[in-house]
Write a protein that holds these residues in place. Sequence first.
Motif: not given
Length: 59
Positions: A1-7
């Motif tokens: 699982m990858t982290d969500a895109p940076y915001k």
Amino acid sequence: MTDAPYKTWQCRTCGYLYDEAAGDPAEGLAPGTRWRDLPDDWVCPLCGTPKADFDMAEL
């Protein structure tokens, strides 16, 4: 699982942008520091606005 895109989060008062990918090394925040990981009492380094008064910015 990858982290969500940076915001990116923007101060409602002065427009300062906090980019999770870049962090803010001058303020001791390493690149990749997520918004959720900033302390609840964190304030804008430019104007002192509380973290609660930032909005996620769509860039």
